[in-house]
Design a protein around this motif. Structure first.
Motif, short mmCIF file in Angstrom:
data_model
loop_
_atom_site.label_atom_id
_atom_site.label_comp_id
_atom_site.label_asym_id
_atom_site.label_seq_id
_atom_site.Cartn_x
_atom_site.Cartn_y
_atom_site.Cartn_z
N GLY A 24 0.83 -1.21 0.00
CA GLY A 24 0.00 0.00 0.00
C GLY A 24 0.86 1.25 0.00
O GLY A 24 1.88 1.33 0.69
N GLU A 25 0.44 2.23 -0.78
CA GLU A 25 1.22 3.47 -0.93
C GLU A 25 1.36 4.25 0.37
O GLU A 25 2.31 5.00 0.54
CB GLU A 25 0.56 4.36 -1.99
CG GLU A 25 0.60 3.77 -3.40
CD GLU A 25 -0.07 4.68 -4.42
OE1 GLU A 25 -0.61 5.73 -4.00
OE2 GLU A 25 -0.05 4.34 -5.61
N ILE B 180 6.62 -8.17 1.57
CA ILE B 180 6.44 -6.75 1.85
C ILE B 180 6.85 -5.95 0.63
O ILE B 180 7.95 -6.15 0.09
CB ILE B 180 7.29 -6.31 3.07
CG1 ILE B 180 6.83 -7.05 4.34
CG2 ILE B 180 7.23 -4.82 3.27
CD1 ILE B 180 7.67 -6.74 5.56
N TYR B 181 5.97 -5.05 0.20
CA TYR B 181 6.29 -4.16 -0.92
C TYR B 181 5.82 -2.76 -0.56
O TYR B 181 4.61 -2.47 -0.56
CB TYR B 181 5.63 -4.63 -2.21
CG TYR B 181 5.94 -3.76 -3.40
CD1 TYR B 181 7.23 -3.72 -3.95
CD2 TYR B 181 4.97 -2.98 -4.00
CE1 TYR B 181 7.53 -2.93 -5.03
CE2 TYR B 181 5.25 -2.18 -5.10
CZ TYR B 181 6.54 -2.16 -5.61
OH TYR B 181 6.84 -1.37 -6.70
N LEU B 182 6.78 -1.88 -0.22
CA LEU B 182 6.44 -0.55 0.30
C LEU B 182 7.19 0.51 -0.49
O LEU B 182 8.43 0.56 -0.46
CB LEU B 182 6.81 -0.45 1.78
CG LEU B 182 6.19 -1.50 2.71
CD1 LEU B 182 6.65 -1.30 4.14
CD2 LEU B 182 4.67 -1.49 2.61
N THR B 183 6.44 1.39 -1.14
CA THR B 183 7.04 2.40 -2.01
C THR B 183 7.09 3.78 -1.37
O THR B 183 7.67 4.70 -1.95
CB THR B 183 6.24 2.50 -3.32
OG1 THR B 183 4.87 2.83 -3.01
CG2 THR B 183 6.28 1.17 -4.08
N PHE C 195 7.90 -8.69 -7.67
CA PHE C 195 6.48 -8.93 -7.43
C PHE C 195 5.68 -8.56 -8.67
O PHE C 195 6.03 -7.62 -9.40
CB PHE C 195 6.00 -8.10 -6.24
CG PHE C 195 6.60 -8.48 -4.92
CD1 PHE C 195 6.53 -9.78 -4.45
CD2 PHE C 195 7.24 -7.52 -4.13
CE1 PHE C 195 7.07 -10.13 -3.22
CE2 PHE C 195 7.77 -7.86 -2.90
CZ PHE C 195 7.69 -9.16 -2.45
N ASP C 196 4.57 -9.23 -8.88
CA ASP C 196 3.71 -8.99 -10.03
C ASP C 196 2.80 -7.78 -9.76
O ASP C 196 1.95 -7.84 -8.87
CB ASP C 196 2.86 -10.24 -10.29
CG ASP C 196 2.00 -10.14 -11.54
OD1 ASP C 196 1.92 -9.04 -12.13
OD2 ASP C 196 1.42 -11.16 -11.93
N PRO C 197 2.94 -6.68 -10.49
CA PRO C 197 2.11 -5.50 -10.22
C PRO C 197 0.63 -5.73 -10.50
O PRO C 197 -0.22 -5.04 -9.94
CB PRO C 197 2.70 -4.43 -11.15
CG PRO C 197 3.41 -5.18 -12.22
CD PRO C 197 3.91 -6.44 -11.59
N ALA C 198 0.32 -6.70 -11.35
CA ALA C 198 -1.08 -6.98 -11.67
C ALA C 198 -1.71 -7.98 -10.70
O ALA C 198 -2.92 -8.20 -10.72
CB ALA C 198 -1.20 -7.51 -13.09
N ASN C 199 -0.90 -8.58 -9.86
CA ASN C 199 -1.37 -9.62 -8.94
C ASN C 199 -0.57 -9.48 -7.66
O ASN C 199 0.41 -10.20 -7.46
CB ASN C 199 -1.15 -11.00 -9.57
CG ASN C 199 -2.12 -12.03 -9.07
OD1 ASN C 199 -3.00 -11.74 -8.27
ND2 ASN C 199 -1.97 -13.25 -9.53
N PRO C 200 -0.95 -8.55 -6.79
CA PRO C 200 -0.05 -8.06 -5.74
C PRO C 200 0.67 -9.14 -4.93
O PRO C 200 0.06 -10.04 -4.37
CB PRO C 200 -0.97 -7.23 -4.84
CG PRO C 200 -2.00 -6.72 -5.79
CD PRO C 200 -2.25 -7.86 -6.73
N LEU C 201 1.99 -9.00 -4.95
CA LEU C 201 2.96 -9.75 -4.17
C LEU C 201 3.09 -11.21 -4.56
O LEU C 201 3.80 -11.97 -3.91
CB LEU C 201 2.71 -9.60 -2.67
CG LEU C 201 2.65 -8.15 -2.14
CD1 LEU C 201 2.95 -8.11 -0.67
CD2 LEU C 201 3.54 -7.20 -2.89
#
Length: 450
Positions: free
Chosen positions: A294-295, A331-334, A402-408
């Motif tokens: 999540g942004e 975890i994917y945090l931008t 990670f796949d941006p179209a299919n989160p994580l």
């Protein structure tokens, strides 16, 4: 006083003469009570849909025994507190059940001036299919659910608008929170401006919790938790999907956390002289197969050691938290301030073990400068900074892909594929069997081609 004793022979003669006492009456079957906010009437008996009660006050006054049920009509709404007292408990075989009946939207329990919309003080209570709280006016004053008893179970509920969607009291053990939706529990319970009120009010802000755990041995699984974040004078923003304070042996697994300020933060309470104010300590909490993104999210996991800087420095008032295990999480945090895993305050291997995670966090993938390779292994880590005692064992320092179209989920070519060494669970966050492709992945999802 002389005691009267009836001997065996005398008793046998009494039985033969038909003088034996009558058998006890059969126990009553536990009742099912119906509550209908539109067509109900509290003067009825409440034991069928046609004779439903109208108010939760009437339901609260009912005597519930093991096997009893309270059923709330779908489409109904109550601005009242629902209470199951500590005098009312089920058993493992015959829990007290609260559920919905009829068709349509979940029944809604709104806020009152009571701290909690639903208070569960008894044991072995199961709650299904309710909406607890609303956003804005009519929200729950403090918590959606407050759980004070043991072995209580929340499943398939929608919880919103509170400072704490669910609060697990420090005396509550073996709570299960499974497959619920937490949305925008985003209200600070404490939010004081130290610049106006004085420095003693610095670092006291609190709130915006999806789940706040003060108890032990809880299982928190398969929940979708979103929007636990609120402005804070002390921290700019604050909030957590799952906050553990003075809780031990809690198992947090297979949850999705989106746009919460932090996925999880752990703490305890220690006085400046080093004396613990947490009688059984805070230890042995396990996190696995969770996805965090999540942004707005700034943190994955935050825990801490015993001293603010190094041994002999001032005591960390919210430490130490012992033996936290963080494994197979993605975890994917931008966010520009995002940090994936933080273990500060002289944290060591005694406080954190992390393995088989897949982490991208913009500012720092990991901050735990006292943790060595013995407790840091087979992770895929990426971000502007990495701060640990060494490079760990088998870690890979590149984007997890990670796949941006299919989160994580993982894309082909990710170094997380097959990196894992130990099968810690049976299925991943998507229900896929661990090791399906012949290997064990780092992160919360197994790789599946196509």
């Amino acid at each position: 006083m002389k005691r009267c004793v009836v001997g065996f022979t005398t008793f046998a003669l009494m039985v033969a003469a038909g003088a034996a006492t009558a058998p006890a009456a059969a126990a009553e079957e536990p009742a099912t009570y119906y509550i209908d906010s539109v067509s109900g009437n509290d003067t009825r008996n409440g034991t069928s849909a046609a004779t439903a009660w109208r108010t939760l006050a009437k339901a609260n006054a009912a005597t519930l025994v093991p096997g009893s049920k309270l059923l709330l009509r779908r489409g109904g709404s109550w601005a009242e507190q629902l209470v199951v007292t500590d005098r009312e408990s089920g058993t493992q075989e015959r829990p007290i059940v609260i559920d919905a009946y009829g068709t349509g939207a979940r029944p809604v329990i709104k806020g009152t001036d009571e701290d909690a919309c639903v208070l569960l003080s008894g044991n072995h209570i199961e709650v299904y299919n309710l909406q607890v709280g609303v956003e804005g006016a009519g929200r729950c004053e403090w918590s959606g659910f407050s759980v004070e008893g043991d072995n209580n179970f929340l499943n398939q509920n929608y919880i919103t608008g509170a400072s704490a969607g669910v609060y697990i009291d420090e005396d509550a053990d073996y709570t299960s929170i499974n497959n619920n939706e937490f949305v925008n529990n985003n209200v600070m319970s404490v939010n004081t401006d130290a610049s106006e009120m004085g420095e003693e009010y610095a670092n006291d802000d609190s709130g915006a919790f999806g789940i706040l755990v003060h108890g032990d041995d809880s299982e928190i699984s398969w929940n979708d938790i979103r929007g636990s974040i609120a402005p804070s004078f002390d921290y700019v923003f604050d909030g957590a999907a799952v906050e553990i304070f003075k809780g031990s042996r809690n198992y947090v697994h297979h949850n999705i956390s989106v746009d919460n300020d932090t996925f999880t933060e752990l703490g305890t309470l220690t006085s400046p002289d080093g004396q613990s104010q947490d009688p059984d300590g805070t230890a042995d909490n396990v996190f696995e197969y969770n996805a965090v993104y999540g942004e707005r999210t700034r943190g994955g996991m935050v825990t801490r050691g015993p001293f603010k800087e190094e041994a002999g420095s001032p005591v960390e008032p919210n430490g130490p938290v012992l033996r936290t295990v963080f494994r197979n999480n993605s975890i994917y945090l931008t966010h520009e301030d995002a940090e994936g895993v933080v273990c500060d305050a002289s944290c060591t291997n005694e406080h954190l073990t992390m393995t088989q995670n897949a982490i991208y966090a913009k500012k720092k993938s990991v901050y735990a400068p006292g943790v060595t390779k013995a407790a840091n292994s087979y992770n895929v880590l990426d971000g502007d900074q990495y701060q640990m005692a060494d490079d760990g064992t088998g870690n890979v320092f590149e984007n997890p892909r990670f796949d941006p179209a299919n989160p994580l989920r993982l894309l082909s070519g990710s170094k997380a594929i097959g990196l894992g060494k130990v099968k810690y669970g049976e299925i991943d966050l998507n229900g896929v069997a661990i090791g399906t492709g012949g290997g064990i992945e780092a992160g919360a999802y197994e790789y599946t081609a196509g």
